[in-house]
Design a protein around this motif. Structure first.
Motif, PDB file in Angstrom:
ATOM      1  N   GLU A 236      18.469 -16.690   7.203  1.00  0.00           N
ATOM      2  CA  GLU A 236      18.459 -15.648   6.171  1.00  0.00           C
ATOM      3  C   GLU A 236      17.113 -15.626   5.441  1.00  0.00           C
ATOM      4  N   ALA A 237      16.528 -16.794   5.223  1.00  0.00           N
ATOM      5  CA  ALA A 237      15.211 -16.871   4.566  1.00  0.00           C
ATOM      6  C   ALA A 237      14.141 -16.252   5.457  1.00  0.00           C
ATOM      7  N   ILE A 238      14.216 -16.511   6.764  1.00  0.00           N
ATOM      8  CA  ILE A 238      13.266 -15.919   7.716  1.00  0.00           C
ATOM      9  C   ILE A 238      13.405 -14.396   7.719  1.00  0.00           C
ATOM     10  N   LYS A 239      14.628 -13.898   7.635  1.00  0.00           N
ATOM     11  CA  LYS A 239      14.891 -12.456   7.691  1.00  0.00           C
ATOM     12  C   LYS A 239      14.338 -11.706   6.480  1.00  0.00           C
ATOM     13  N   ARG A 240      13.925 -12.437   5.469  1.00  0.00           N
ATOM     14  CA  ARG A 240      13.340 -11.785   4.290  1.00  0.00           C
ATOM     15  C   ARG A 240      11.867 -11.436   4.490  1.00  0.00           C
ATOM     16  N   HIS A 241      11.257 -11.949   5.576  1.00  0.00           N
ATOM     17  CA  HIS A 241       9.803 -11.778   5.706  1.00  0.00           C
ATOM     18  C   HIS A 241       9.350 -10.324   5.863  1.00  0.00           C
ATOM     19  N   PRO A 242      10.132  -9.416   6.485  1.00  0.00           N
ATOM     20  CA  PRO A 242       9.663  -8.018   6.522  1.00  0.00           C
ATOM     21  C   PRO A 242       9.527  -7.402   5.121  1.00  0.00           C
ATOM     22  N   LYS A 243      10.491  -7.692   4.239  1.00  0.00           N
ATOM     23  CA  LYS A 243      10.423  -7.153   2.879  1.00  0.00           C
ATOM     24  C   LYS A 243       9.256  -7.758   2.103  1.00  0.00           C
ATOM     25  N   ILE A 244       9.037  -9.048   2.297  1.00  0.00           N
ATOM     26  CA  ILE A 244       7.914  -9.710   1.615  1.00  0.00           C
ATOM     27  C   ILE A 244       6.598  -9.111   2.103  1.00  0.00           C
ATOM     28  N   GLY A 245       6.494  -8.925   3.427  1.00  0.00           N
ATOM     29  CA  GLY A 245       5.283  -8.322   3.996  1.00  0.00           C
ATOM     30  C   GLY A 245       5.059  -6.921   3.465  1.00  0.00           C
ATOM     31  N   TYR A 246       6.142  -6.144   3.373  1.00  0.00           N
ATOM     32  CA  TYR A 246       6.044  -4.779   2.837  1.00  0.00           C
ATOM     33  C   TYR A 246       5.522  -4.801   1.407  1.00  0.00           C
ATOM     34  N   GLU A 247       6.055  -5.699   0.590  1.00  0.00           N
ATOM     35  CA  GLU A 247       5.637  -5.785  -0.813  1.00  0.00           C
ATOM     36  C   GLU A 247       4.158  -6.136  -0.937  1.00  0.00           C
ATOM     37  N   ILE A 248       3.656  -6.932  -0.014  1.00  0.00           N
ATOM     38  CA  ILE A 248       2.230  -7.299  -0.033  1.00  0.00           C
ATOM     39  C   ILE A 248       1.373  -6.104   0.390  1.00  0.00           C
ATOM     40  N   ILE A 249       1.738  -5.470   1.504  1.00  0.00           N
ATOM     41  CA  ILE A 249       0.882  -4.461   2.131  1.00  0.00           C
ATOM     42  C   ILE A 249       0.928  -3.103   1.437  1.00  0.00           C
ATOM     43  N   HIS A 250       2.090  -2.688   0.949  1.00  0.00           N
ATOM     44  CA  HIS A 250       2.170  -1.325   0.406  1.00  0.00           C
ATOM     45  C   HIS A 250       1.372  -1.176  -0.888  1.00  0.00           C
ATOM     46  N   GLN A 251       0.951  -2.288  -1.484  1.00  0.00           N
ATOM     47  CA  GLN A 251       0.130  -2.220  -2.693  1.00  0.00           C
ATOM     48  C   GLN A 251      -1.346  -1.961  -2.379  1.00  0.00           C
ATOM     49  N   LEU A 252      -1.721  -2.081  -1.104  1.00  0.00           N
ATOM     50  CA  LEU A 252      -3.109  -1.890  -0.699  1.00  0.00           C
ATOM     51  C   LEU A 252      -3.255  -0.491  -0.105  1.00  0.00           C
ATOM     52  N   ASP A 253      -3.924   0.400  -0.831  1.00  0.00           N
ATOM     53  CA  ASP A 253      -3.992   1.808  -0.430  1.00  0.00           C
ATOM     54  C   ASP A 253      -4.525   2.010   0.982  1.00  0.00           C
TER      55      ASP A 253
ATOM     56  N   GLU B 150     -23.417   4.398  -0.490  1.00  0.00           N
ATOM     57  CA  GLU B 150     -23.483   2.978  -0.837  1.00  0.00           C
ATOM     58  C   GLU B 150     -22.151   2.494  -1.389  1.00  0.00           C
ATOM     59  N   ALA B 151     -21.507   3.340  -2.223  1.00  0.00           N
ATOM     60  CA  ALA B 151     -20.200   2.984  -2.789  1.00  0.00           C
ATOM     61  C   ALA B 151     -19.146   2.892  -1.686  1.00  0.00           C
ATOM     62  N   ALA B 152     -19.205   3.848  -0.740  1.00  0.00           N
ATOM     63  CA  ALA B 152     -18.255   3.839   0.382  1.00  0.00           C
ATOM     64  C   ALA B 152     -18.456   2.597   1.250  1.00  0.00           C
ATOM     65  N   LYS B 153     -19.728   2.217   1.427  1.00  0.00           N
ATOM     66  CA  LYS B 153     -20.030   1.023   2.213  1.00  0.00           C
ATOM     67  C   LYS B 153     -19.482  -0.227   1.537  1.00  0.00           C
ATOM     68  N   ARG B 154     -19.675  -0.305   0.192  1.00  0.00           N
ATOM     69  CA  ARG B 154     -19.158  -1.461  -0.545  1.00  0.00           C
ATOM     70  C   ARG B 154     -17.628  -1.497  -0.497  1.00  0.00           C
ATOM     71  N   LEU B 155     -17.003  -0.302  -0.617  1.00  0.00           N
ATOM     72  CA  LEU B 155     -15.544  -0.232  -0.544  1.00  0.00           C
ATOM     73  C   LEU B 155     -15.064  -0.659   0.837  1.00  0.00           C
ATOM     74  N   ASN B 156     -15.762  -0.183   1.870  1.00  0.00           N
ATOM     75  CA  ASN B 156     -15.415  -0.550   3.236  1.00  0.00           C
ATOM     76  C   ASN B 156     -15.508  -2.056   3.435  1.00  0.00           C
ATOM     77  N   GLN B 157     -16.571  -2.664   2.899  1.00  0.00           N
ATOM     78  CA  GLN B 157     -16.749  -4.116   3.009  1.00  0.00           C
ATOM     79  C   GLN B 157     -15.641  -4.863   2.267  1.00  0.00           C
ATOM     80  N   ALA B 158     -15.253  -4.316   1.093  1.00  0.00           N
ATOM     81  CA  ALA B 158     -14.168  -4.931   0.335  1.00  0.00           C
ATOM     82  C   ALA B 158     -12.851  -4.856   1.100  1.00  0.00           C
ATOM     83  N   CYS B 159     -12.607  -3.700   1.750  1.00  0.00           N
ATOM     84  CA  CYS B 159     -11.392  -3.529   2.551  1.00  0.00           C
ATOM     85  C   CYS B 159     -11.379  -4.502   3.728  1.00  0.00           C
ATOM     86  N   GLN B 160     -12.524  -4.591   4.420  1.00  0.00           N
ATOM     87  CA  GLN B 160     -12.622  -5.517   5.541  1.00  0.00           C
ATOM     88  C   GLN B 160     -12.389  -6.953   5.077  1.00  0.00           C
TER      89      GLN B 160
END
Length: 294
Positions: free
Chosen positions: A163-180, A77-87
């Motif tokens: 140059e502002a557009i070229k920053r988006h990979p780093k911004i994306g990395y900072e968002i995603i790498h925090q999510l296990d 049940e906990a795994a299911k809730r975690l899976n739903q939270a991830c989704q």
């Protein structure tokens, strides 16, 4: 298997117990005379203690089995809730990107289609393809951090805007790498604009220092960029896109990946471009990318 092990353990313990009881009887009988009645009483006590042991063991193991079943149920049940939270998190990120810039979301689905075809042609296993697909849907999530007047600009970008557009990979990395549960895609998101000859960004990595999945992604991203409308030019044909990618083999793109694009051919790639418009034809749908094994 568990029942066989339990039966073996009980047999071993019981055998040891009765053997010990017999040797105790032998030792005592050699020193003193024991009547038949005393032998019966002793035997009865030995059997009674053994029966009590069996009853206690049976109760203990039954209770333990019940506890394990309850624990397993709770864990599922906990795994299911975690899976739903991830989704839910993935859907929220994708929805945020779609709402911010729908064109970017449509671009992402096509890039996933091309990347999956190249990865399959290269023989990448299902796990790597899964990771690549998830990265594909999220690769431009960093554009959430780019101002609207730059991201949605219809004319050609100024150098400082680029140059502002070229920053988006780093911004994306900072968002995603925090999510296990999705951080294994973070490097692809960070490095998908690196060039094989070292001329890309954000780090100017060269050759095989760029992960293969990021090299695949760079080619897939370019195919869609070339065949999509831009403020400064109309969309080009898939034939033109393939020729352009091939001409940049060893420079912007990994030669191994380019060979796979050539092997796939213009017709197959054009079909993918059409297929991704139909969600039921996607190999990895966004809502299916987070699964129970997370």
């Amino acid at each position: 298997m568990k029942n066989i092990r339990l039966a073996s353990e009980l047999t071993l313990i019981s055998g040891t117990y009765f053997l010990g009881a017999y040797f105790l009887y032998r030792k005592v009988s050699l020193r003193i005379s024991i009547s038949e009645r005393e032998i019966l009483i002793y035997s009865g006590l030995v059997v009674a203690v053994w029966v009590l042991y069996l009853v206690f063991s049976g109760y203990h193991f039954l209770n333990l089995g019940k506890q394990l079943r309850v624990k397993t149920k709770r864990e599922k049940e906990a795994a299911k809730r975690l899976n739903q939270a991830c989704q839910g998190t993935i859907k929220a990120l994708i929805s945020a990107l779609d709402c911010r810039d729908h064109a970017t979301w449509v671009h992402s689905t096509r890039v996933v289609g091309y990347a999956m075809a190249i990865a399959a042609q290269m023989g990448l296993d299902e796990e790597e393809q899964h990771k690549l697909a998830l990265a594909g849907y999220l690769h431009d999530i960093g554009k959430i951090g780019v101002p609207d007047h730059i991201l949605l600009k219809k004319s050609k970008l100024l150098p400082e805007e680029w140059e502002a557009i070229k920053r988006h990979p780093k911004i994306g990395y900072e968002i995603i790498h925090q999510l296990d549960f999705v951080n294994n895609t973070a490097d692809i998101i960070l490095l998908h604009h690196e060039h094989y000859d070292g001329g890309g960004y954000p780090f100017g990595l060269k050759g095989e220092k760029i992960p293969l999945t990021a090299r695949i992604f760079a080619v897939a991203d370019a195919l869609d960029a070339i065949t999509s409308d831009r403020p400064y030019r109309p969309a080009r044909s898939m034939e033109y896109a393939v020729q352009e990618v091939c001409s940049l083999s060893g420079q912007q793109f990994c030669p191994q990946c380019v060979k796979c694009v050539e092997a796939l051919g213009v017709e197959h790639l054009s079909q993918i471009e059409q297929d991704v418009k139909q969600p039921d034809k996607l190999k990895f749908k966004p809502e299916e990318l987070i699964y129970g094994g997370v």
